[in-house]
Design a protein around this motif. Structure first.
Motif, PDB file in Angstrom:
ATOM      1  N   LEU A  80       0.837  -1.186   0.000  1.00  0.00           N
ATOM      2  CA  LEU A  80       0.000   0.000   0.000  1.00  0.00           C
ATOM      3  C   LEU A  80       0.886   1.255   0.000  1.00  0.00           C
ATOM      4  O   LEU A  80       2.082   1.175   0.316  1.00  0.00           O
ATOM      5  CB  LEU A  80      -0.914   0.022   1.228  1.00  0.00           C
ATOM      6  CG  LEU A  80      -2.262  -0.720   1.106  1.00  0.00           C
ATOM      7  CD1 LEU A  80      -2.037  -2.220   0.929  1.00  0.00           C
ATOM      8  CD2 LEU A  80      -3.128  -0.458   2.344  1.00  0.00           C
ATOM      9  N   PRO A  81       0.316   2.426  -0.329  1.00  0.00           N
ATOM     10  CA  PRO A  81       1.112   3.662  -0.266  1.00  0.00           C
ATOM     11  C   PRO A  81       1.660   3.882   1.145  1.00  0.00           C
ATOM     12  O   PRO A  81       1.110   3.393   2.141  1.00  0.00           O
ATOM     13  CB  PRO A  81       0.095   4.744  -0.645  1.00  0.00           C
ATOM     14  CG  PRO A  81      -0.938   4.025  -1.441  1.00  0.00           C
ATOM     15  CD  PRO A  81      -1.034   2.658  -0.848  1.00  0.00           C
ATOM     16  N   SER A  82       2.735   4.631   1.211  1.00  0.00           N
ATOM     17  CA  SER A  82       3.359   4.903   2.503  1.00  0.00           C
ATOM     18  C   SER A  82       2.440   5.761   3.367  1.00  0.00           C
ATOM     19  O   SER A  82       1.515   6.418   2.868  1.00  0.00           O
ATOM     20  CB  SER A  82       4.684   5.630   2.301  1.00  0.00           C
ATOM     21  OG  SER A  82       4.451   6.940   1.795  1.00  0.00           O
ATOM     22  N   GLY A 134       9.695  -1.339   8.900  1.00  0.00           N
ATOM     23  CA  GLY A 134      10.787  -1.011   8.002  1.00  0.00           C
ATOM     24  C   GLY A 134      10.511  -1.280   6.549  1.00  0.00           C
ATOM     25  O   GLY A 134      11.259  -0.846   5.666  1.00  0.00           O
ATOM     26  N   ALA A 135       9.428  -2.018   6.243  1.00  0.00           N
ATOM     27  CA  ALA A 135       9.111  -2.365   4.860  1.00  0.00           C
ATOM     28  C   ALA A 135       7.833  -1.697   4.376  1.00  0.00           C
ATOM     29  O   ALA A 135       7.748  -1.235   3.243  1.00  0.00           O
ATOM     30  CB  ALA A 135       8.991  -3.881   4.712  1.00  0.00           C
ATOM     31  N   GLY A 136       6.799  -1.635   5.223  1.00  0.00           N
ATOM     32  CA  GLY A 136       5.562  -1.005   4.833  1.00  0.00           C
ATOM     33  C   GLY A 136       4.351  -1.837   5.193  1.00  0.00           C
ATOM     34  O   GLY A 136       4.421  -2.757   6.019  1.00  0.00           O
ATOM     35  N   VAL A 137       3.225  -1.521   4.541  1.00  0.00           N
ATOM     36  CA  VAL A 137       1.951  -2.197   4.793  1.00  0.00           C
ATOM     37  C   VAL A 137       1.548  -2.943   3.525  1.00  0.00           C
ATOM     38  O   VAL A 137       1.582  -2.373   2.426  1.00  0.00           O
ATOM     39  CB  VAL A 137       0.863  -1.186   5.194  1.00  0.00           C
ATOM     40  CG1 VAL A 137      -0.462  -1.895   5.433  1.00  0.00           C
ATOM     41  CG2 VAL A 137       1.285  -0.410   6.447  1.00  0.00           C
TER      42      VAL A 137
END
Length: 482
Positions: A27-29, A62-65
């Motif tokens: 997903l977007p940050s 550290g990587a995202g959703v």
């Protein structure tokens, strides 16, 4: 401060867009979501946490959703009708059925939708909770040596000593047990003092949570009427004589729901009557930290004036802080302390040490007295705003005795009608109120509603709530006439 509605709206938007991403797709940050939806980082974080709790996304530090795989269909529900027989048979031989009616408690604890103004809340709104002070206290508590070790079963000695000083009189640290809030303390007290089937004298009206505890324990609550000066001693004496009860539970200070304060002329009389009956007085001192700034000097606790071990004192930090800071105290003198300790240990072992350490840090910080002064001024202002709005907009609700402490108005419906119907109409208009019937363990003398002014965001919401109720009542009247 994030708004619940903003979090829900953002979660709905993100949920509807998940099909744009493949399983495992990123997903977007958070920064991109903040800019796109023009909300705060906290709102984004809360919305993503909600989706994660639903199993729709997973967060990898550290990587995202990332989007997760759709859930497989749940198996069909089994037949649970057998439980009706099992639960009914369980209490067949009880003197008093031990059914649990939590409706009165749920009316105060249930969180209404974000669009509903909560005049049913028993806790301070987040805007007047000492959030920064609690966060700082919790951080300091976590760094204390041994903060995560097992605490003494009775509670930390320093916290017991603080509670003893607050209670006053001859109460010492050895007489205090730290509990998981006031409700837990009341439960322990009733279980220790009254066997199943026993009568328990209670104020009428009184806190529904107390009635629920009594009935769940198999005890029989017996009402003793309250007036503007607290419980009526002549009726208390008559109730002891008629029932043979050995326990009387009362709130001498800012009684819930009436706000009454036990008159000086009645205090010694209540203790004398209980002592003559060989009975305990459970003093629920729930609102001492919620005095309004125009109430004047507070009376001492009944426990401080008790010389014969009649009083079992209950108090809590929860009401003046946060519903999640569930730290309270039970205080008593004499052999009853051992029984109270035994019941509490069997039920819960002990209150988590980090929570006790945080409570110690909080009440010892300079921010604590400042917070109490802020609450005293804010509650007084809210009381006056709500009372004024009722006089202007809803003259059919009267408050005979505006309280000088606590967080609620006890309003009588002078124009007739039904409190449950009134509460239902208010809810349809977007306002949650507590009907008065659950506060009585016998027939109520008149219809009442309880209106809390603690759980709203500010005085403006109180005025809006009363206007919504007035509009809702008017709409129903027009519909009935059509």
């Amino acid at each position: 401060m994030y708004e619940r509605s903003s979090v829900a709206e953002l979660a709905d938007s993100l949920r509807s867009e998940l099909n744009r991403y493949s399983v495992g797709g990123k997903l977007p940050s958070s920064r991109a979501l903040v800019e796109r939806y023009r909300v705060s980082p906290v709102t984004v974080s809360r919305a993503l946490a909600q989706l994660a709790a639903e199993g729709l996304v997973v967060t990898r530090p550290g990587a995202g959703v990332f989007r997760t795989a759709p859930r497989t269909a749940l198996p069909a529900a089994g037949d649970t009708s057998w439980q009706e027989v099992a639960l009914s048979a369980e209490g067949a031989g009880d003197v008093v059925p031990r059914s649990v009616d939590a409706s009165g408690v749920l009316a105060c604890l249930a969180a209404p939708p974000p669009s509903v103004i909560p005049l049913n809340s028993g806790y301070l709104h987040a805007s007047i909770q000492p959030e920064r002070a609690m966060a700082a206290a919790l951080a300091r508590a976590g760094r204390r040596p041994g903060a995560w070790d097992r605490p003494p079963m009775e509670g930390l000695p320093e916290l017991r000593d603080w509670f003893a000083r607050e209670i006053g009189g001859a109460v010492g640290a050895a007489d205090v047990l730290v509990t998981a809030g006031g409700q837990s303390a009341l439960t322990t007290a009733l279980r220790a003092l009254a066997p199943p089937g026993a009568p328990i004298l209670v104020e009428s009206p009184t806190y529904p949570g107390l009635l629920a505890i009594a009935r769940a324990s198999g005890c029989r609550p017996v009402p003793v009427p309250v007036d503007a000066d607290g419980v009526r001693p002549e009726l208390l004496a008559a109730a002891f004589e008629a029932t043979g009860a050995r326990v009387f539970v009362c709130q001498p200070l800012f009684q819930n729901p009436t706000g009454a304060v036990l008159a000086p002329t009645r205090r010694a009389e209540v203790l004398r009557i209980a002592r003559a009956a060989g009975a305990f007085v459970v003093e629920d001192d729930y609102a001492r930290a919620l005095a309004h700034d125009d109430c004047g000097p507070l009376p001492a606790t009944l426990a401080a004036e008790d010389h014969d071990g009649v009083v079992v004192h209950v108090r809590s930090l929860t009401k003046a802080t946060s519903p999640s800071l569930r730290v309270g105290a039970l205080a008593a003198r004499g052999p009853v302390v051992d029984r109270l300790r035994a019941v509490q240990v069997v039920d819960s072992f002990f209150v988590p040490r980090p929570l006790q350490e945080a409570a110690l840090e909080l009440v010892g910080a300079p921010a604590w007295p400042r917070h109490l002064r802020t609450v005293a001024a804010e509650l007084r202002h809210r009381r006056d705003v709500l009372a004024g709005a009722l006089r202007r907009e809803l003259p059919g609700l009267t408050v005979p005795h505006p309280p000088s402490g606590g967080y609620q108005l006890w309003a009588r419906m002078t124009g007739g009608g039904d409190d449950a119907s009134f509460a239902a109409t208010a809810l349809r208009a977007g306002v949650a109120v507590a009907p008065g019937r659950p506060y009585f363990c016998a027939e109520p003398p008149a219809p009442y509603v309880r209106l809390s002014f603690a759980g709203v965001s500010g005085p403006g919401e109180l005025v809006e709530a009363v206007q919504r109720v007035r509009a809702g009542l008017g709409e129903e009247a027009r519909t009935a006439d059509a």
